[in-house]
Scaffold this motif. Structure first.
Motif, mmCIF file in Angstrom:
data_model
loop_
_atom_site.group_PDB
_atom_site.id
_atom_site.type_symbol
_atom_site.label_atom_id
_atom_site.label_comp_id
_atom_site.label_asym_id
_atom_site.label_seq_id
_atom_site.Cartn_x
_atom_site.Cartn_y
_atom_site.Cartn_z
ATOM 1 N N LEU A 24 0.838 -1.206 -0.040
ATOM 2 C CA LEU A 24 -0.195 0.051 0.159
ATOM 3 C C LEU A 24 0.975 1.345 0.038
ATOM 4 C CD1 LEU A 24 -2.847 -1.041 2.645
ATOM 5 C CD2 LEU A 24 -2.779 -1.285 0.144
ATOM 6 N N TYR A 25 0.588 2.236 -0.890
ATOM 7 C CA TYR A 25 1.254 3.410 -0.902
ATOM 8 C C TYR A 25 0.322 4.465 -0.715
ATOM 9 C CZ TYR A 25 3.355 7.752 -2.817
ATOM 10 O OH TYR A 25 4.059 8.814 -3.032
ATOM 11 N N THR A 26 0.313 5.720 0.172
ATOM 12 C CA THR A 26 -0.408 6.762 0.430
ATOM 13 C C THR A 26 0.053 7.940 -0.153
ATOM 14 O OG1 THR A 26 -1.328 5.539 2.107
ATOM 15 C CG2 THR A 26 -1.862 7.950 2.181
ATOM 16 N N GLY A 27 -0.605 8.657 -0.785
ATOM 17 C CA GLY A 27 0.029 10.051 -1.202
ATOM 18 C C GLY A 27 -0.805 11.065 -1.533
ATOM 19 N N ILE A 77 -3.183 8.929 7.685
ATOM 20 C CA ILE A 77 -3.118 7.787 7.055
ATOM 21 C C ILE A 77 -2.032 6.849 7.104
ATOM 22 C CG2 ILE A 77 -3.845 6.308 4.951
ATOM 23 C CD1 ILE A 77 -6.208 8.253 4.322
ATOM 24 N N LYS A 78 -0.848 7.561 6.681
ATOM 25 C CA LYS A 78 0.558 6.913 6.520
ATOM 26 C C LYS A 78 1.003 6.289 8.136
ATOM 27 C CE LYS A 78 2.675 8.776 2.570
ATOM 28 N NZ LYS A 78 3.813 9.670 2.097
ATOM 29 N N GLY A 79 0.623 7.013 9.016
ATOM 30 C CA GLY A 79 0.790 6.482 10.469
ATOM 31 C C GLY A 79 -0.017 5.429 11.029
ATOM 32 N N TRP A 80 -1.042 5.130 10.214
ATOM 33 C CA TRP A 80 -1.872 4.036 10.603
ATOM 34 C C TRP A 80 -1.129 2.388 10.363
ATOM 35 C CZ3 TRP A 80 -7.218 5.385 8.173
ATOM 36 C CH2 TRP A 80 -7.727 6.599 8.915
ATOM 37 N N THR A 81 -1.676 1.640 11.010
ATOM 38 C CA THR A 81 -1.423 0.159 10.586
ATOM 39 C C THR A 81 -2.042 -0.293 9.341
ATOM 40 O OG1 THR A 81 -3.190 -0.758 11.933
ATOM 41 C CG2 THR A 81 -1.294 -0.635 13.184
ATOM 42 N N GLU A 86 -6.610 -1.026 5.513
ATOM 43 C CA GLU A 86 -7.382 -2.064 4.910
ATOM 44 C C GLU A 86 -8.792 -1.890 5.233
ATOM 45 O OE1 GLU A 86 -6.261 -5.984 5.490
ATOM 46 O OE2 GLU A 86 -4.099 -5.669 4.489
ATOM 47 N N ASN A 87 -9.221 -1.400 6.625
ATOM 48 C CA ASN A 87 -10.440 -1.369 6.946
ATOM 49 C C ASN A 87 -11.063 -0.117 6.270
ATOM 50 O OD1 ASN A 87 -10.335 -3.237 8.695
ATOM 51 N ND2 ASN A 87 -9.942 -2.067 10.643
ATOM 52 N N LEU A 88 -10.283 1.165 6.291
ATOM 53 C CA LEU A 88 -10.550 2.087 5.371
ATOM 54 C C LEU A 88 -10.928 2.042 4.063
ATOM 55 C CD1 LEU A 88 -10.642 5.473 5.496
ATOM 56 C CD2 LEU A 88 -8.512 5.273 4.630
ATOM 57 N N ILE A 89 -9.957 1.287 3.194
ATOM 58 C CA ILE A 89 -10.128 0.885 1.926
ATOM 59 C C ILE A 89 -11.664 -0.068 1.720
ATOM 60 C CG2 ILE A 89 -9.231 -0.667 -0.012
ATOM 61 C CD1 ILE A 89 -6.660 0.244 1.273
ATOM 62 N N ASN A 90 -11.714 -0.889 2.796
ATOM 63 C CA ASN A 90 -12.931 -1.622 2.669
ATOM 64 C C ASN A 90 -14.117 -0.970 2.567
ATOM 65 O OD1 ASN A 90 -11.387 -4.162 2.315
ATOM 66 N ND2 ASN A 90 -11.341 -4.566 4.485
#
Length: 104
Positions: A24-27, A77-81, A86-90
């Motif tokens: 996963l990459y967050t930008g 978000i980058k600081g999350w596990t 995955e929960n956010l995406i789901n």
């Protein structure tokens, strides 16, 4: 009183993944379509994270009207596990469908 015109701006926090959905990459960007293009078509000498791990597939995004809010959300978000991401995406994209073609 300022004479500045308040304009509407578009900023996006987004999450990319690789084809097998293991990375996963967050930008953050102000032009999501163009940014997706450059992730997929980096300069030949570029050794970016997304290039190395082939993270080209958009699976999540949020829209913001100002850059500070967008940057703060990206950092959050980058600081999350991985599980929290995955929960956010789901909640947004339960099938983890690649959304690249849906961005106009």
């Amino acid at each position: 009183m300022s004479n500045e015109t308040l304009a509407t701006h578009n900023y996006y926090v987004y999450i990319l993944t690789n084809k097998i959905k293991t990375v996963l990459y967050t930008g953050v960007t102000n032009d999501l379509k163009n940014r997706l293009y450059w992730h997929k078509n980096p300069e030949a000498i570029e050794k970016s994270f997304t290039s190395r791990y082939k993270c080209f597939y958009l699976i999540y995004f949020e829209h913001f009207g100002d850059i500070e809010t967008a940057i703060n959300r990206e950092k959050q978000i980058k600081g999350w596990t991985r599980q929290k991401k995955e929960n956010l995406i789901n909640g947004f994209n339960p099938d983890w469908k690649f959304l690249n073609e849906e961005i106009a």
